[in-house]
Scaffold this motif. Sequence first.
Motif, PDB file in Angstrom:
ATOM      1  N   LYS A  89       2.350   1.970  -3.488  1.00 56.69           N
ATOM      2  CA  LYS A  89       1.027   2.364  -4.443  1.00 56.69           C
ATOM      3  C   LYS A  89       0.681   3.688  -4.174  1.00 56.69           C
ATOM      4  CE  LYS A  89      -3.404   1.055  -5.980  1.00 56.69           C
ATOM      5  NZ  LYS A  89      -4.734   0.211  -5.502  1.00 56.69           N
ATOM      6  N   SER A  90       1.112   4.223  -3.134  1.00 54.85           N
ATOM      7  CA  SER A  90       0.669   5.700  -2.948  1.00 54.85           C
ATOM      8  C   SER A  90       1.402   6.522  -3.119  1.00 54.85           C
ATOM      9  CB  SER A  90       0.309   5.830  -1.126  1.00 54.85           C
ATOM     10  OG  SER A  90       1.504   5.633  -0.553  1.00 54.85           O
ATOM     11  N   ALA A 143       0.784  -1.308   0.134  1.00 51.70           N
ATOM     12  CA  ALA A 143       0.058   0.031   0.184  1.00 51.70           C
ATOM     13  C   ALA A 143       0.791   1.127   0.000  1.00 51.70           C
ATOM     14  CB  ALA A 143      -0.876  -0.039   1.184  1.00 51.70           C
TER      15      ALA A 143
END
Length: 260
Positions: free
Chosen positions: A259-260, A256
Amino acid sequence: MLNMNKLLQNVMDWVREIGEEQVRNLGRADLKFDQKSSCIDLVSEVDRWSEEQLIKNIHREYPGHAILAEESGEEMSDSEYRWVIDPLDGTTNYAQGLPIFVISVALQMNKETVLGVIYAPVLGQMFTAVKGEGTFLNAKRLQISQKEHLNECVLATGFPYDRATHKENNVAYFNHFITRVRGIRRMGSAAYDLACVAGGMLDGYWELNLSLWDVAAGALLVEEAGGQVHYLTEKRGVSLVTGNSTISHVILGGLALVKS
């Protein structure tokens, strides 16, 4: 109702016999390989022969069951049972003469996996699980790794066949983790990676854009050994993270973050 003990013994007998033939053909100079989706996505005559043998055995012992197989696709049925098979996971390794490849066989009942067998013929490793009864390697019960700190962990991963053309190719995630772990292994067989996570030989695993035949048996092995399997439904194909509760959530957090 199926006799699961007899069924498990049948599958173990099948994969041992097929595995013997795979080992006999390993390194054969005239072995024929074809390309599937790309030049790095291979299928051999041994893959096809192995799948034919598995399907023939299923038809003989369990007529009417549905089958999902990597090379021949889906054989539909009204049965509540479906077999999910990968006759030779690790074909690129096999083509190179590398001994890390497996036969993966799962049985699903109403789309839930209730039996999984992963057999590594050269290594002589027979991983088995029946839902609710634990995971075993050559009849010895297995337990997931209990590590809680990422810098102590050895993880595994792989890369999709379209890694040269698709931006979601796992390279950024790999780069994130490689400096934060003890090591990362790229075995070349998703099914074997999952089996090794179940056995605590690997502490966690993630991969993107797999297929059900790659993971059906291995996911059950992980869960029955006390691990967790998290499916990344926003990713392509079957994408997943596995490990114990702590490490699998650390991996999810890392994905995550990237991805951010």
